[in-house]
Every structure is written in C-alpha cells, then in structure tokens.
Design an enzyme around this catalytic site. Structure first.
Site, PDB file in Angstrom:
ATOM      1  CE  LYS A   1       2.708   0.394   5.240  1.00 25.97           C
ATOM      2  NZ  LYS A   1       2.210   0.048   3.910  1.00 25.97           N
TER       3      LYS A   1
ATOM      4  CD  GLU B   1      -2.778   1.019   2.538  1.00 25.41           C
ATOM      5  OE1 GLU B   1      -3.485   1.997   2.754  1.00 25.41           O
ATOM      6  OE2 GLU B   1      -2.705   0.038   3.305  1.00 25.41           O
TER       7      GLU B   1
ATOM      8  NE  ARG C   1       2.412  -8.206  10.605  1.00 27.19           N
ATOM      9  CZ  ARG C   1       2.417  -7.078   9.869  1.00 27.19           C
ATOM     10  NH1 ARG C   1       3.326  -6.147  10.062  1.00 27.19           N
ATOM     11  NH2 ARG C   1       1.502  -6.864   8.963  1.00 27.19           N
TER      12      ARG C   1
HETATM   13  P1  ATP Z   1       2.412  -2.098   8.162  1.00 28.75           P
HETATM   14  O1  ATP Z   1       1.616  -2.889   9.142  1.00 28.75           O
HETATM   15  O2  ATP Z   1       3.864  -2.035   8.466  1.00 28.75           O
HETATM   16  O3  ATP Z   1       1.844  -0.752   7.900  1.00 28.75           O
HETATM   17  P2  ATP Z   1       1.163  -3.249   5.941  1.00 28.75           P
HETATM   18  O4  ATP Z   1       0.840  -4.661   6.051  1.00 28.75           O
HETATM   19  O5  ATP Z   1       0.052  -2.296   6.084  1.00 28.75           O
HETATM   20  O6  ATP Z   1       2.392  -2.923   6.862  1.00 28.75           O
HETATM   21  P3  ATP Z   1       1.467  -3.240   3.135  1.00 28.75           P
HETATM   22  O7  ATP Z   1       2.045  -2.180   2.287  1.00 28.75           O
HETATM   23  O8  ATP Z   1       0.035  -3.519   3.050  1.00 28.75           O
HETATM   24  O9  ATP Z   1       1.881  -2.893   4.613  1.00 28.75           O
HETATM   25  O10 ATP Z   1       2.309  -4.569   2.980  1.00 28.75           O
HETATM   26  C1  ATP Z   1       2.658  -5.142   1.740  1.00 28.75           C
HETATM   27  C2  ATP Z   1       2.977  -6.586   1.975  1.00 28.75           C
HETATM   28  O11 ATP Z   1       4.040  -6.724   2.895  1.00 28.75           O
HETATM   29  C3  ATP Z   1       1.787  -7.330   2.547  1.00 28.75           C
HETATM   30  O12 ATP Z   1       1.638  -8.550   1.845  1.00 28.75           O
HETATM   31  C4  ATP Z   1       2.166  -7.558   3.976  1.00 28.75           C
HETATM   32  O13 ATP Z   1       1.594  -8.740   4.450  1.00 28.75           O
HETATM   33  C5  ATP Z   1       3.683  -7.623   3.907  1.00 28.75           C
HETATM   34  N1  ATP Z   1       4.271  -7.230   5.192  1.00 28.75           N
HETATM   35  C6  ATP Z   1       4.036  -6.092   5.878  1.00 28.75           C
HETATM   36  N2  ATP Z   1       4.715  -6.076   7.045  1.00 28.75           N
HETATM   37  C7  ATP Z   1       5.407  -7.252   7.103  1.00 28.75           C
HETATM   38  C8  ATP Z   1       6.286  -7.842   8.059  1.00 28.75           C
HETATM   39  N3  ATP Z   1       6.602  -7.230   9.206  1.00 28.75           N
HETATM   40  N4  ATP Z   1       6.805  -9.060   7.783  1.00 28.75           N
HETATM   41  C9  ATP Z   1       6.494  -9.675   6.630  1.00 28.75           C
HETATM   42  N5  ATP Z   1       5.675  -9.184   5.691  1.00 28.75           N
HETATM   43  C10 ATP Z   1       5.122  -7.979   5.912  1.00 28.75           C
HETATM   44 MG    MG Z   2      -1.707  -3.307   4.574  1.00 35.33          MG
END
Ligand code: ATP
Ligand code: MG
Length: 550
Positions: free
Chosen positions: A271, A36, A261
């Site tokens: 984020k 995202e 994760r």
């Molecule tokens: P955050 O919680 O840090 O804001 P998010 O999941 O909202 O992260 P996205 O941009 O939606 O961030 O994530 C893109 C991809 O990265 C998704 O498939 C998510 O599952 C994966 N991802 C995000 N954080 C992690 C993590 N700590 N470890 C492994 N994969 C991750």
């Molecule tokens: Mg997300």
C-alpha cells in the site's frame, strides 16, 4: 454467486484445520479478514479474502470482516467504504459480522492492566532510539532498565498514560517476556504506545493505542476466531501471539497460521508504494485501470469470477513466489471468451471508398454475436459505400506474407464482401488519407461464391459509426519485480503504460447493450465510467493473444 459455492481446493492450512477438528481443538471453523483501513485493497488482499471466506464456506463456518484500526494517524472512512465494497464485489459477505479492533480498546486496555498486575508487563521510558540501542544482538541479550519497576508504579503510570499526561513517545508499555530470546520479537516487545490525535471512530477517547502484536491476538480471541490466517512475515511474531493468548484471560485459544503472500510481476503491491503512485500523480487514482487494486481491476474490466479463479489456481503455500501477470490475464480471457459479445471497432481509421457501390446504397448484413455461443444470435450491420478499416491493415509496400490489403490486392471484409484496392489517395505531404476500392458483388459472406482470399479484416460503416475514445494499457512497470533492485522502484515505471486513441470508430451499438465486449482482433474492452452520452470511452481489458501456456 453460483460458482462461488464451489468448494475451494484443499491446501496445507486445511490439513491443519482438519487435524485440529479431529483432535477436538476447535469446535467449528471461524476465520477473519483483518484489513488495516489505510489504503485500497489489492489483488494480494483478494488472495487473503478468498482464502479466509473460502475456508469458512468450505467448513460451513464463519468469517468476520474486521477493520484493524489501531493506528489513528493513517486511517480514513474512504478506505473503509472501499474495502467493504470490494469484498462484496468479489462475491463474499460477512453478514452481521463486521467488527472494528477499536471497539475492543477498553477490553484490550484491561488485558494490559491484567498483565501489569501479574508482573508480566511494565511501563518503560526509553525513547525509540534508546530502545534500539538496548536491544542487544544475536547472542547478546537486550537490556531494559525499567523492567523491574514496581507493579504499583507501572499501574499508576499506565493509567496516567491513558489520561493524557504524557507526550507521544515519552512512555511505552512493554510485555515482560525474555530479553535473551533469539527471537527479537520476544525481547520485551512494546504493546502500547502514546499517540495523540483524533481516531476515526473513537475520536479523542484514547491517546494510547495497542500495538498490532497485542491487539490482534486479543481481537481474534474476543471474536472466537479459531484460525487466524496471515502472511509469512508474521511467522516470527507467532510466539508473541501465543504468549498473549496464554498469559491473559482472553476467551478463545485462537491459532495463527501463515501462508506466502501473493507477488505479481510488473507491479507493486504494498500500500505504501501504491499510495506513492497515486499521490505523485503517476496514475489517476486508486482505481486507475493500471493499478493492481481491486477497484483498479474492476474499472479495467476484470470480473470477480476471473479473480476468484486466479486465486484458486495460484494455490496456498508457505514458499514465497512471484506469479506471472499473464496467469491473471489468462483467467480473464477464459471468463470473457464466453461472456463477451463481439463488436467491430477500428482503432486507427483509414477511409475506404467503394467506388462501384451505389452512392446511397445500404445493406444490412447479419453477423454472429458470439461464435462460442450461437444462442447469442446475430445482429445486422449496415454496409455502405464508405467504410473505415484499420490503418495497418493496408500496406503500400508490404512484405511477402502480408495477406491484408495492398495496392491491386484483395481482402475479405468480415461478414461482407471481397474488395480490391484500386487507388491510394495521399495528401500533399504524402500521407495516405483514403483508399479507393471496388467490391465483388458475388462474394457476400455465406453466399455461393467460391472465390477465396487469404485475409479477412474488420471494418465499420463510415456514415453509421460512432467515434469513441479507446484507452490501451500496458504494465505499470517494465521490470518483472520493480522492488527487487536496490534503487527506487519508480526507475522501472513504464512511460508507455497508457495510450489514448481519441478517434476510434465503432459500429453503431449505442445505447450500449453490455459493459464488456470483444473488439474483433483487438481484445476485450469494457465501458469506462468516464463515458458520456455522446462520448463513449472504452478500456482495453486485455488483448486476445497470450504468452501464457495453460
Ligand atoms: P500491504 O503490505 O500491501 O500494505 P498489509 O499487510 O499492510 O498490506 P493489511 O490491510 O494489514 O495490509 O492486510 C490485510 C490482510 O491481507 C492481512 O491478513 C495480510 O496478511 C493480507 N495480505 C496483504 N497483502 C497480501 C498479499 N500480497 N498476499 C496475500 N495476502 C495479503
Ligand atoms: Mg498490515
């Protein structure tokens, strides 16, 4: 990219893929990384990137980069640009497969209409608060007063939602699934919401946007994604993912598989938290070398090889765990040990005058660039009468086992001579400002003298060194897991995470032959982009010693 071609080790996801391939469920493997664009990528995303792109490489399949840009409020071009740069820097390439969920808005809308026509979705007019009141509880089904709205009426309202007739939150579109489901995600979830405001790519074309749970399976399916790999928090959403695929005419039967994760000690990963660090000014930006962002790690001096190695070593599993930041540092040291040439830099200088060395004497002394790699050769260091040594390599009243310089004591200068401390010069306040020493001209390193001393210290020539700024970093948070406690995670923010030394003295290596060095005895350092012609700035990437047992 050679070692990038190394096939990644197997994991439970690959077992699932093998089974799908064997059963003929998937023609080939096609994955995607779906960030995202509402922030910079972090080391957790690196795990997901390595897994998605690495899996595609392993199975000779494809991996898409897809911006999950379904929320117009939070997304910016700056984030998209940084995400693309970071994925490339990590060593992966989506080639011509860069997609945007927003490109599918029309198709996603049509699938929603399809659901309404089939009696599987309806327009609801509960507010968010009312919806919470109606959601029921464990064992008590939800209620939904608009569930039986006639299909024609829902179709009409949905098209008027699209046309912009209503305000934010006035209406939603909900999937008609199961109000009594023990899984709350299935209790007629909202799949479209009204949100006015300009979208980064589609401008004002839309004022209704699909929810993640609706947009994601359809985007996956439209792109032919066979295995949609995501993190564990989506596990309870999987029945909805499957429901959307099963109840629309979308083309591919994509399958969602979840993994745990990455959590890393002494930092935060979400984020939302990272944005707060940036916006409240606790760090200098998303690429501050203390940040766990890819851009922060890059500025800190991390290599893509070290990060990929780390992602390989932590493996892929379903169980949540907290990985010690020391493992990441260990991977980096292993990579830099052979890569980085050695340099002498005195961080906190103390002047030493070698009183029996000729006033204008100067010798060029050979020193090896990298003992791990003799083929890196030697360089010549200028030696002279005045040098700098590290302040803490001298002690006026040392403890017993102090083998460096003390009054009347001897120490070896790396690649040079043995010197003896004859006199300690102090200012009026009693601070040590200079040492007067003598050298033993018979003791040149590599010469025939058999004289031995217990300590060897580094030094630089006072007349022929450069003054540098050196930034030393510590963890951003003192707690292993800053978000574990009930209070604010900021409570364990480390006030000493950055120490700036403005008067370090470095041997004359300018113009810089490389970007990363080992400063003897101090660790690995890299050139920071703040460097200007006459003002070199270095970041300490990592110290030499580790508490980590490999
Ligand atoms: P955050 O919680 O840090 O804001 P998010 O999941 O909202 O992260 P996205 O941009 O939606 O961030 O994530 C893109 C991809 O990265 C998704 O498939 C998510 O599952 C994966 N991802 C995000 N954080 C992690 C993590 N700590 N470890 C492994 N994969 C991750
Ligand atoms: Mg997300």
């Amino acid at each position: 990219m050679e070692d990038n071609e190394k096939v990644m080790a197997g994991n439970f996801i690959h077992d699932e893929i093998d089974a799908d391939l064997a059963a003929g469920h998937a023609p080939a493997v096609h994955t995607r990384f779906p960030p995202e664009p509402n922030g910079y990528l972090h080391i957790g995303h690196a795990k997901s990137i390595c897994l998605n792109f690495g899996t595609a490489q392993k199975y000779r399949g494809l991996c898409n980069l897809r911006f999950d840009d379904t929320n117009p409020a939070k997304e910016e071009q700056e984030f998209m640009d940084s995400i693309k740069a970071d994925v490339h820097w990590l060593g992966f390439d989506w080639q011509d497969r860069l997609f945007y969920a927003s490109d599918y808005f029309e198709q996603i809308y049509q699938y929603a209409v399809e659901l309404i026509k089939a009696g599987k979705a309806y327009v609801c007019q509960l507010s968010a608060d009312e919806m919470r009141e109606h959601r029921g509880s464990i064992g008590v089904p939800a209620t939904s007063p608009w569930r039986d709205r006639p299909i024609e009426e829902s179709l009409d309202l949905f098209s008027r939602m699209r046309a912009g007739e209503f305000a934010d939150g006035e209406y939603t579109l909900r999937a008609k699934i199961d109000l009594a489901s023990p899984n709350f995600v299935m209790r007629d979830p909202v799949i479209y919401r009204i949100q006015h405001g300009e979208h980064n790519r589609t401008g004002n074309d839309w004022c209704i946007y699909p929810m993640y749970d609706f947009a994601h399976p359809i985007s996956d399916s439209l792109e032919g994604i066979t295995h949609s790999i995501c993190t564990m928090e989506f596990e309870i959403h999987r029945p909805l993912y499957d429901w959307v695929i099963a109840n629309t005419t979308c083309p591919t039967k994509s399958r969602q598989i979840e993994f745990a994760r990455l959590n890393l000690t002494h930092t935060v990963m979400s984020k939302r938290f990272l944005r707060r660090l940036v916006e409240d000014g606790h760090v200098r930006g998303w690429d501050d070398p203390r940040m766990p962002t890819i851009s922060g790690l890059r500025r800190r001096g991390y290599t893509p090889e070290a990060i990929r190695d780390f992602c390989e070593r932590i493996g892929v599993a379903k169980a949540e765990s907290m990985v010690d930041a020391a493992l990441l540092e260990h991977c980096l040291r292993e990579d830099l040990n052979t890569r980085a040439d050695r340099v002498m830099c005195v961080l906190r200088p103390l002047k030493v005058v070698i009183t029996n060395y000729p006033e204008d004497g100067r010798e060029m002394l050979p020193i090896e660039n990298n003992p791990e790699k003799p083929e890196r050769g030697k360089r010549l260091l200028p030696f002279g009468r005045e040098i700098y040594i590290e302040q803490d390599d001298f002690m006026e009243e040392p403890p017993k086992k102090f083998f460096r310089l003390k009054p009347g004591g001897e120490v070896r200068l790396k690649a040079a001579y043995i010197i003896k401390c004859e006199e300690v010069i102090k200012d009026e306040a009693g601070n040590i400002i200079e040492l007067h020493c003598t050298y033993d001209s018979e003791t040149i390193s590599g010469g025939s003298s058999t004289k031995k001393v217990k300590g060897t210290i580094h030094w630089v020539n006072a007349k022929e060194c450069k003054t540098a700024e050196v930034r030393l970093y510590d963890y951003l948070f003192t707690e292993d897991n800053p978000t574990a406690t009930d209070g604010d995670f900021m409570a364990s923010l480390n006030p000493n995470s950055l120490e700036v030394l403005t008067n370090a003295k470095i041997e004359p290596i300018l113009p810089m032959p490389a970007e990363k060095f080992q400063f003897l005895r101090h660790g690995y350092f890299c050139v920071d982009p703040d460097t200007e012609n006459n003002h070199p700035v270095f970041n300490r990437i990592v110290s030499l010693k580790s508490s980590f047992k490999a």
